[in-house]
Design an enzyme around this catalytic site. Structure first.
Site, short mmCIF file in Angstrom:
data_model
loop_
_atom_site.label_atom_id
_atom_site.label_comp_id
_atom_site.label_asym_id
_atom_site.label_seq_id
_atom_site.Cartn_x
_atom_site.Cartn_y
_atom_site.Cartn_z
N GLY A 14 14.09 0.14 1.55
CA GLY A 14 12.99 0.51 0.65
C GLY A 14 13.27 1.84 -0.02
N GLY A 119 17.58 -0.52 9.05
CA GLY A 119 18.16 -1.80 8.61
C GLY A 119 19.53 -1.58 7.98
CB THR A 140 12.71 5.52 6.37
OG1 THR A 140 11.41 4.91 6.50
CG2 THR A 140 13.02 6.22 7.68
CG ASP A 142 8.43 3.44 7.37
OD1 ASP A 142 7.52 3.63 6.56
OD2 ASP A 142 9.11 2.40 7.41
N GLY A 185 4.21 2.56 7.22
CA GLY A 185 4.87 3.08 8.41
C GLY A 185 5.45 2.00 9.32
NE ARG A 186 10.09 -0.13 9.51
CZ ARG A 186 11.32 -0.29 9.95
NH1 ARG A 186 11.94 -1.42 9.74
NH2 ARG A 186 11.95 0.67 10.59
NE ARG A 281 -17.72 -0.19 -1.37
CZ ARG A 281 -18.84 -0.73 -0.90
NH1 ARG A 281 -18.92 -1.16 0.35
NH2 ARG A 281 -19.89 -0.85 -1.69
O1 F6P Z 1 10.11 1.05 5.36
C1 F6P Z 1 9.40 1.50 4.26
C2 F6P Z 1 8.21 0.62 3.96
O2 F6P Z 1 7.51 1.19 2.86
C3 F6P Z 1 7.26 0.38 5.12
O3 F6P Z 1 6.42 1.47 5.38
C4 F6P Z 1 6.55 -0.86 4.66
O4 F6P Z 1 6.06 -1.58 5.76
C5 F6P Z 1 7.64 -1.63 3.95
O5 F6P Z 1 8.63 -0.68 3.58
C6 F6P Z 1 7.18 -2.37 2.74
O6 F6P Z 1 8.25 -3.11 2.22
P1 F6P Z 1 8.26 -3.78 0.77
O7 F6P Z 1 8.64 -2.71 -0.22
O8 F6P Z 1 9.29 -4.86 0.87
O9 F6P Z 1 6.88 -4.31 0.51
#
Ligand code: F6P
Length: 363
Positions: A14, A119, A140, A142, A185-186, A281
């Site tokens: 990402g 990854g 990252t 995250d 943040g996964r 909300r």
């Molecule tokens: O690892 C970075 C991240 O933004 C995560 O926080 C998120 O879960 C994921 O990538 C989202 O991935 P994509 O860009 O494929 O939607």
């Protein structure tokens, strides 16, 4: 005649604010100090599979320090050891790693600089083990990479999320509502923890501490009784109830990590509103956290990490990643970094401090 030394750079996974700052740091140091030729690989490992790369001249990497994204492009779908081909029912996977190795050989570079998260670095470690000289830089939002205290991009994502929480705060206060801010943040809670504390979240929910909805409801009601007729909840996309599951937004079949999380704030919103009768909300920040210009802290970090990567090449310390330990930039093996995500320890000092000021973690 002496052969010009050359290196290649790729950014995988990402995108993340500060990637261009790393590319700039690597390329400028390589060009200025060592007269190296620098090749930019397009779209992460995708470019090494399909022979898409270009020479990066000094002018190409000048003026990109503050620019978000990556001038090289990236992909979170291209694992050459299990490369997805076709779509739908025709989707299948093929090992194209030998093509990548052959293409790197053809390029004739002395090292490949891989800017990536777990990854990309998992794949990079496999190539290193097959004899490809690689050094890495941890990337990252995250902040969940092993072997380093912090990754570049995290500070920017925390700043963006904190600003969002601040903005939501005033509207929550005006309307006497519960506002839920869902951050990325996964399966790690770093982003929610840091932005939640920085934004003064009343309730912070992270994957590492499964929540009990009753504790959350109790906190909102207690605040109401104390005259605080609004509450701010900061929730990580990977948060889950005790004994329950994460909320999956999407399955991306042609991605090595197929699950995309998202939507927990809607589940929580319904539950909180029903139990408290307070209007609720939610705001899902999503990719806003990955876009735009990096903070000064990330620009500095990216510059330190990028220049360290070139130092590693000079020292022929292949198989290593530039890393942060305390105030120092050091090196750890890519193997260590690629061992899987780094979670927030439940006894983390910031959790202790947050609890001390009354923050509820839903437990
Ligand atoms: O690892 C970075 C991240 O933004 C995560 O926080 C998120 O879960 C994921 O990538 C989202 O991935 P994509 O860009 O494929 O939607």
């Amino acid at each position: 005649m002496k052969r010009t030394r050359s290196i290649a750079i790729l950014s995988g996974g990402g995108d993340c604010p500060g990637t261009n700052a790393v590319i700039r740091a690597v390329a400028k140091k390589a060009i200025i100090q060592f007269g190296m030729e620098v090749i930019g690989i397009e779209d992460g490992y995708e470019g090494l599979i399909h022979r898409r790369w270009r020479k990066l001249h000094y002018a190409d990497v000048s003026g990109i320090l503050t620019i978000g994204g990556t001038i090289l492009g990236t992909s979170n779908k291209s694992d050459p050891y299990r490369y997805a081909i076709g779509e739908g029912k025709k989707l299948h996977f093929r090992d194209v790693s030998k093509t990548v190795i052959a293409n790197i050989k053809k390029l004739g570079v002395e090292c490949l600089v891989c800017i990536g998260g777990d990854g990309t670095l998992f794949v990079s470690n496999k190539f290193y083990k097959e004899g490809v000289p690689i050094v890495a830089v941890p990337k990252t939002i995250d902040n969940d990479l092993r072997g380093t205290d912090v990754t570049f991009g995290f500070d920017t994502a925390v700043s963006i999320a904190t600003e969002a929480i601040d903005r939501v705060h005033t509207t929550a206060q005006s309307h006497h509502r519960v506002m839920i801010v869902e951050v990325m943040g996964r399966i790690a809670g770093w982003l929610a923890l840091y932005s939640g504390v920085a934004g003064g979240g009343d309730i912070i929910l992270i994957p590492e501490i499964p929540y009990n909805i009753e504790s959350i409801v109790r906190k909102v009601k207690d605040r109401n009784r104390m005259g605080k007729r609004f509450s701010i909840v900061v929730v990580s996309e990977g948060a889950k109830p005790i004994g329950g599951n994460v909320v999956v937004r999407q399955i991306v079949k042609n991605s090595p990590e197929q699950v995309r999380l998202g939507g927990i704030s809607f589940v929580l919103g319904d539950q909180i509103e029903r139990a408290t009768c307070i209007e609720t909300r939610q705001v899902v920040l999503g990719h806003l956290q990955r876009g735009g210009t990096p903070t000064p802290t990330d620009r500095v970090l990216a510059t330190r990490l990028g220049t360290k990567a070139v130092e590693l090449i000079e020292a022929r310390q292949f198989g290593y990643m530039a890393a942060v330990k305390g105030n120092d930039i050091t090196a750890v093996t890519i193997e260590e970094a690629a061992k899987g995500p780094r979670n927030v320890p439940v006894e983390h000092p910031l959790i202790t401090s947050a609890r001390a000021v009354g923050t509820c973690f839903g437990d």
